[in-house]
Design an enzyme around this catalytic site. Structure first.
Site, short mmCIF file in Angstrom:
data_model
loop_
_atom_site.label_atom_id
_atom_site.label_comp_id
_atom_site.label_asym_id
_atom_site.label_seq_id
_atom_site.Cartn_x
_atom_site.Cartn_y
_atom_site.Cartn_z
N LYS A 223 35.52 48.46 60.61
CA LYS A 223 36.81 48.79 60.00
C LYS A 223 37.77 49.34 61.05
CE LYS A 223 36.54 47.20 56.07
NZ LYS A 223 35.69 46.23 56.64
N TRP B 117 41.74 34.93 37.37
CA TRP B 117 40.78 35.07 38.48
C TRP B 117 39.43 34.87 37.82
CZ3 TRP B 117 40.83 35.56 43.71
CH2 TRP B 117 39.66 35.97 44.33
N HIS C 79 18.02 55.85 74.11
CA HIS C 79 17.71 54.61 74.86
C HIS C 79 18.94 54.05 75.52
CE1 HIS C 79 13.74 54.75 73.06
NE2 HIS C 79 14.34 55.02 71.90
N LYS D 137 41.80 36.27 56.52
CA LYS D 137 41.02 36.81 55.40
C LYS D 137 39.74 36.00 55.23
CE LYS D 137 39.89 39.33 51.93
NZ LYS D 137 39.29 40.65 52.27
N ASN E 80 42.19 39.64 30.17
CA ASN E 80 41.71 40.11 31.48
C ASN E 80 40.53 41.03 31.22
OD1 ASN E 80 41.45 40.83 34.20
ND2 ASN E 80 42.42 42.77 33.68
N GLY E 81 39.41 40.79 31.92
CA GLY E 81 38.23 41.65 31.77
C GLY E 81 37.02 40.81 31.42
N ARG F 79 48.29 38.21 44.28
CA ARG F 79 46.95 38.81 44.34
C ARG F 79 45.85 37.76 44.30
NH1 ARG F 79 46.62 42.23 39.55
NH2 ARG F 79 48.08 40.70 38.76
N GLU G 172 38.92 46.52 63.38
CA GLU G 172 39.83 45.59 62.70
C GLU G 172 41.21 46.19 62.51
OE1 GLU G 172 38.30 42.97 59.28
OE2 GLU G 172 37.36 44.91 58.98
N CYS H 146 43.20 39.65 36.56
CA CYS H 146 44.10 38.55 36.18
C CYS H 146 45.49 39.10 35.94
CB CYS H 146 43.58 37.90 34.91
SG CYS H 146 41.89 37.40 35.03
#
Ligand code: AGP
Length: 631
Positions: free
Chosen positions: A504, A89, A523, A626, A115-116, A41, A507, A16
């Protein structure tokens, strides 16, 4: 600019955004501007509180800052020189007006932002209710406002009240509070999640990171663990939770980044910051879900134990990186619960007319909670009578809302399109679900669940260890910038890791990258091997399943004999692979099933560095979004 490594004096971004101010300017203006600097963010609600005219006024709204500003336009707050603000958040409790911060005590004299995660908030909440406090939100934060109010009424000092309250809290928290009886004071406290003081001239700032105040000052003091700070216009006082002055432990520094760099925590890209946040994200996802006896306490999984005991099949649906997490989860679920488990690409799932009924548990894994393929898959599953459990990083998003239950990951906002910290926390959540199923069904016992959980709890430190040894990986990546193809091999849980490493690279570096089960080489894929072709091989621990280990060593010999350049990720001390590794990347020893948590990190760094070397945009790669909200 610091590239890749955590810049000196840097703290990692928390979930947050927090801003506090005391000085000669309009606190509301300074706090709102600070929150705007933090909003990139991702968050789902915002709020402010201002001290003025002997009282306290607050406003808070779900949604973006624009919603709050519209509210303030309609109901302006009185102007004052002291204030706090927050962008949330959501972790405990959905993104609603009531759950938004700041939270106030009943008389409305104390405001606090947080925050937390406060692990013991349920017990504190019950205690407060017994003493007649009426709590209105679902959050863990609100208990702090009421506790501060109680303690302040006896000691009359907000900083001391904060110290006493912090000594009662368990978990990870950054708290910032104000009290109407102390109009020139802002108080903050830090355990784990970062809190930084901005030292101005006749004014002082508090924030979850420097981006919020570097428009006003570049002189910063980072609070240490278990410290409380009292901010006045002309004085900053730091103590421990026990009141011991912390002047020698105070860490003052000059911020030499511009605002944009500050948003990325001093890193070149959000992706690098998010890779670096993985230890914290893993630890936060475990927090509050393991009791003192080492058993799992996943009360938030609101599917009755009686239903879970009847489950005779698990089906995991997801896309992309989340799908790779689901592939790893399959190994864990089948090993720990002995329930058959299938992992399906969500985009394929409902078109194959799957066999589902009320004894099927479908697990939908999604960072964004908005991926249409995954949403359509879970809707189909529910129509067939299956129970759906979402594993999601975005509180209140569509997928958890349409599921029977949800286990949230606590990675915090993930901005970069290429998913990193969300992936590691999806793995942690999947391990927790597998162990929880075993615990509920009796196929795993407390002590055995406890031993795996203890190993899980150590993983955050091991991820940190890997992050500190990534320079050779960056150098290797840069040396391969002109290559067009990289192959990835793995066995067992290393196979999905190989697929994730290949994804990754696709992308980010826009290279042909393909992952294979190493046993498949003969194979067909071995025909691809040619001179100096880079091949990454994820080698399982030599301890748990040595037959698997020996087979993959043979695979490495086979491809090397045909000219491949072997890039081997193996457990530290695995001497058997050393003779055949052109590049050896060592990771800390872990239990077999947990190895993806450490083996994936070098592949994230590798892909990010190679993309940079090729001049690609890292955070927003071409053609990608995203969250894929269309089928
Ligand atoms: C991962 O790096 C990609 N951005 C993509 O594969 C992603 O994992 C996939 O689209 C699923 O997204 P979700 O987790 O938000 O559902």
């Amino acid at each position: 600019m610091t590239h890749g490594r955590r810049p000196p004096g840097r703290t990692l971004h928390p979930m947050c955004g927090i801003v506090g101010y005391v000085g000669g300017q309009s606190a509301l203006d300074v706090v709102l501007a600070g929150l705007r600097r933090l909003e990139y963010r991702g968050y789902d609600s915002a709020g402010v509180a201002v001290l003025a005219d002997g009282g306290l006024a607050a406003a808070k709204k779900a949604g973006k800052l624009a919603n709050l500003e519209k509210e303030l336009a309609g109901r302006p707050l009185p102007s004052g020189a002291t204030g706090i603000g927050h962008t949330r958040w959501a972790t405990h409790g959905g993104p609603t007006d009531a759950n938004a911060h700041p939270h106030l005590d009943n008389p409305g004299r104390v405001a606090v932002v947080h925050n937390g995660i406060i692990e013991n908030f349920a017990a504190l909440r019950a205690e407060l209710a017994e003493r007649g406090h009426a709590l209105e939100s679902e959050t863990d934060t609100e208990v702090v406002a009421h506790l501060l109010s109680e303690v302040f009424s006896s000691c009359g000092d907000l900083a001391e009240s904060m110290r006493q309250v912090c000594r009662r809290l368990e978990g990870a928290f950054t708290l910032v509070a104000v009290h109407a009886d102390e109009p020139d004071v802002v108080v903050g406290a830090r355990r784990n999640s970062p809190l930084v003081v901005g030292v101005g001239d006749g004014e002082n700032f508090l924030a979850s990171d420097v981006a919020a105040f570097i428009a006003h000052t570049r002189e910063a003091i980072e609070l240490g663990q278990d410290q409380v700070v009292e901010l006045r216009r002309d004085r900053v006082t730091v103590t421990g939770f026990d009141g011991t002055p912390a002047d020698d432990a105070v860490r003052a520094y000059h911020v030499d980044w511009d605002a944009s760099a500050a948003e990325k925590g001093g890193y070149d890209y959000f992706m690098l910051k998010e890779i670096a946040e993985q230890p914290r994200a893993v630890a936060d996802t475990l927090l509050g879900r393991i009791d003192a006896a080492g058993s799992l306490t996943l009360d938030e999984v609101r599917i009755p134990a009686s239903v879970l005991r009847e489950v005779d099949k698990v089906v995991i649906v997801a896309c992309g990186t989340a799908y790779h997490a689901g592939m790893i989860a399959k190994y864990a679920i089948e090993h720990w619960t002995r329930i058959p488990c299938e992992t399906e690409l969500a985009s394929e799932f409902r078109y194959r007319d799957p066999i589902l009924d009320q004894r099927t548990l479908v697990i939908a894994i999604s960072q964004s909670g908005e991926t249409m393929d995954t949403l359509m898959a879970l809707r189909h599953a529910r129509e067939q009578g299956a129970n759906v459990l979402a594993i999601c990083n975005t509180n209140g998003s569509t997928i958890p809302r349409e599921s029977d239950a949800v286990l949230y990951t606590h990675a915090g906002p993930e901005v970069a399109v290429a998913s990193t910290k969300a992936f590691l926390t999806q793995l942690v959540a999947c391990y927790l679900v597998a162990l929880y199923l075993g615990q509920v069904r009796g196929t795993k016992w407390g002590d055995e669940v406890g031993s795996v959980v203890r190993e899980l709890s150590e993983i955050a430190g091991e991820v940190e260890e890997v992050l500190e040894t990534m320079e050779p990986v960056r150098e290797l990546a840069r040396s391969l910038a002109d290559k067009n193809t990289v192959l990835f091999l793995g066995r067992h849980v290393g196979y999905p890791v190989a697929l994730e490493g290949a994804l990754k690279l696709k992308e980010l570096a826009y290279m042909h990258a393909e992952g294979f089960a190493a046993g498949e080489l003969k194979h067909g894929p071995i025909a691809l091997i040619e001179d100096d072709l880079p091949v990454v091989v994820v080698v399982p621990s030599p301890r748990g399943r040595s037959v698997l280990h020996d087979k993959i060593v043979s695979n490495i010999q086979e491809i090397r004999a045909r000219g491949a350049r072997t890039i081997v990720i193996a457990e530290r001390g695995d001497e058997a692979v050393r003779p055949y590794a052109d590049h050896l990347i060592e990771v800390p020893p872990t239990p077999v099933l947990l190895q993806p948590l450490v083996a994936t990190v070098p592949l994230q760094v590798f892909a990010c560095e190679l993309a940079t070397a090729r001049g690609n945009e890292v955070d927003q790669p071409r053609n990608l979004a995203k969250s894929v909200t269309v089928e």
